[in-house]
Design a protein around this motif. Structure first.
Motif, short mmCIF file in Angstrom:
data_model
loop_
_atom_site.label_atom_id
_atom_site.label_comp_id
_atom_site.label_asym_id
_atom_site.label_seq_id
_atom_site.Cartn_x
_atom_site.Cartn_y
_atom_site.Cartn_z
N THR A 55 0.81 -1.24 0.00
CA THR A 55 0.00 0.00 0.00
C THR A 55 0.83 1.27 0.00
O THR A 55 0.33 2.33 -0.40
N LEU A 56 2.08 1.19 0.43
CA LEU A 56 2.88 2.41 0.56
C LEU A 56 4.11 2.44 -0.34
O LEU A 56 4.52 3.52 -0.79
N ILE A 57 4.69 1.28 -0.61
CA ILE A 57 5.93 1.24 -1.41
C ILE A 57 5.65 0.91 -2.87
O ILE A 57 6.10 1.63 -3.78
N MET A 58 4.90 -0.18 -3.12
CA MET A 58 4.60 -0.54 -4.51
C MET A 58 3.89 0.57 -5.27
O MET A 58 4.19 0.80 -6.45
N PRO A 59 2.96 1.33 -4.65
CA PRO A 59 2.33 2.44 -5.38
C PRO A 59 3.31 3.55 -5.76
O PRO A 59 2.98 4.42 -6.56
N GLY A 60 4.52 3.51 -5.18
CA GLY A 60 5.52 4.49 -5.57
C GLY A 60 6.18 4.17 -6.89
O GLY A 60 6.83 5.03 -7.50
N LEU A 61 5.99 2.93 -7.38
CA LEU A 61 6.60 2.53 -8.64
C LEU A 61 6.10 3.36 -9.83
O LEU A 61 6.92 3.81 -10.64
N PRO A 62 4.79 3.58 -9.98
CA PRO A 62 4.34 4.45 -11.08
C PRO A 62 4.93 5.85 -11.00
O PRO A 62 5.26 6.44 -12.04
N LEU A 63 5.09 6.38 -9.78
CA LEU A 63 5.70 7.71 -9.63
C LEU A 63 7.15 7.68 -10.07
O LEU A 63 7.62 8.59 -10.77
N PHE A 64 7.87 6.63 -9.68
CA PHE A 64 9.27 6.50 -10.08
C PHE A 64 9.39 6.46 -11.61
O PHE A 64 10.27 7.10 -12.20
N ILE A 65 8.50 5.69 -12.24
CA ILE A 65 8.53 5.58 -13.70
C ILE A 65 8.23 6.93 -14.35
O ILE A 65 8.86 7.31 -15.34
N TYR A 66 7.27 7.66 -13.78
CA TYR A 66 6.94 8.98 -14.32
C TYR A 66 8.15 9.91 -14.25
O TYR A 66 8.49 10.60 -15.22
N ILE A 67 8.81 9.91 -13.10
CA ILE A 67 10.00 10.76 -12.93
C ILE A 67 11.11 10.34 -13.89
O ILE A 67 11.76 11.18 -14.54
N LEU A 68 11.33 9.02 -14.00
CA LEU A 68 12.36 8.51 -14.90
C LEU A 68 12.10 8.92 -16.34
O LEU A 68 13.01 9.41 -17.04
N LEU A 69 10.85 8.74 -16.80
CA LEU A 69 10.51 9.08 -18.18
C LEU A 69 10.50 10.59 -18.42
O LEU A 69 10.55 11.04 -19.57
N THR A 70 10.45 11.36 -17.35
CA THR A 70 10.53 12.82 -17.47
C THR A 70 11.97 13.28 -17.57
O THR A 70 12.30 14.23 -18.29
N VAL A 71 12.86 12.57 -16.87
CA VAL A 71 14.27 12.96 -16.82
C VAL A 71 15.05 12.47 -18.04
O VAL A 71 15.94 13.18 -18.52
N LEU A 72 14.72 11.29 -18.54
CA LEU A 72 15.50 10.70 -19.63
C LEU A 72 15.65 11.61 -20.85
O LEU A 72 16.74 11.71 -21.41
N PRO A 73 14.57 12.28 -21.31
CA PRO A 73 14.75 13.15 -22.47
C PRO A 73 15.74 14.28 -22.22
O PRO A 73 16.41 14.76 -23.15
N ILE A 74 15.87 14.72 -20.98
CA ILE A 74 16.82 15.79 -20.64
C ILE A 74 18.26 15.28 -20.75
O ILE A 74 19.17 16.01 -21.15
N LEU A 75 18.46 13.99 -20.44
CA LEU A 75 19.80 13.40 -20.47
C LEU A 75 20.20 12.92 -21.86
O LEU A 75 21.38 12.69 -22.12
N ASP A 76 19.23 12.76 -22.72
CA ASP A 76 19.48 12.21 -24.06
C ASP A 76 20.31 13.17 -24.90
O ASP A 76 19.98 14.35 -25.02
N PRO A 77 21.41 12.68 -25.51
CA PRO A 77 22.20 13.53 -26.42
C PRO A 77 21.37 14.07 -27.59
O PRO A 77 21.70 15.10 -28.16
N GLN A 78 20.29 13.37 -27.93
CA GLN A 78 19.40 13.81 -29.01
C GLN A 78 18.15 14.49 -28.44
O GLN A 78 17.08 14.42 -29.03
N ARG A 79 18.31 15.17 -27.31
CA ARG A 79 17.13 15.73 -26.62
C ARG A 79 16.35 16.73 -27.47
O ARG A 79 15.15 16.90 -27.28
#
Length: 216
Positions: A55-79
């Protein structure tokens, strides 16, 4: 207008993440100490977790994925190329986050007594996501983090474009075949599902390799 729609979609995604976490946390008092969190291909529970994890940790996975997919384009050399398919990327990100919310919510509903076929439900959700992404594959532009990233697609924008156009069509076809597998018995249905999801990717990669060899 397009930019406004992207902002609205991002705000909606974040709002859903917050609401989802609050709903999951509210289940805590009503759940047993151990909650089923994994099912085998026969639909039988084969792993449990403490309700605090569910109830508290597993529901954080979608948030982690959202943050990851938000950050990756910034790190991409082809951003800079992300600007060319920003609406597509935002829709794919929102779809993946929504799917992760649904998948992590299912065990909680099951533990609360709802009669759900978790294995079948997860396969259905994944198939729909596969079809959804397949519809947008042809719009993904050259980058290092999103799409079919193999040496020959990264080496040529023409190979990238043609590969993703074909890959998108094969993903939709494979996803539809995988959906039909939901009518089959658990074991054979699982095999058909995996074939429908994996074969399009394998065929697309093979196609991209020979296309690259032909062009160079």
């Amino acid at each position: 207008m397009r930019f406004d729609n992207e902002i609205k979609l991002n705000k909606l995604t974040v709002a859903l993440l917050i609401i989802y976490w609050l709903i999951s946390a509210s289940f805590y008092p009503a759940l047993p100490d151990l909650v089923p969190t994994h099912w085998n291909i026969q639909g039988q529970v084969d792993n449990y977790s403490h309700k605090a994890v569910a109830t508290l940790i597993m529901p954080g996975l979608p948030l982690f994925i959202y943050i990851l997919l938000t950050v990756l384009p910034i790190l991409d050399p082809q951003r800079k190329n992300y600007q060319k398919f920003a609406p597509t990327y935002n829709k794919i990100r929102a779809a993946i986050v929504l799917v992760m919310m649904l998948i992590t919510l299912l065990p909680l509903l099951s533990a609360l007594g709802y009669n759900l076929d978790i294995s079948l439900s997860v396969r259905l959700i994944i198939c729909l996501l596969f079809i959804f992404i397949g519809n947008y594959m042809g719009k993904i532009r050259h980058n290092y983090f999103t799409g079919i990233r193999v040496p020959w697609t990264l080496a040529s924008e023409e190979v990238w474009h043609k590969t993703h156009r074909l890959g998108g069509k094969l993903m939709v076809a494979g996803g539809l075949i995988a959906l039909l597998s939901l009518l089959a018995p658990p074991t054979s249905g699982f095999i058909i599902t995996m074939a429908g999801l994996l074969l399009p990717l394998v065929l697309t990669i093979i196609y991209s390799y020979f296309l690259y060899k032909k062009l160079v």
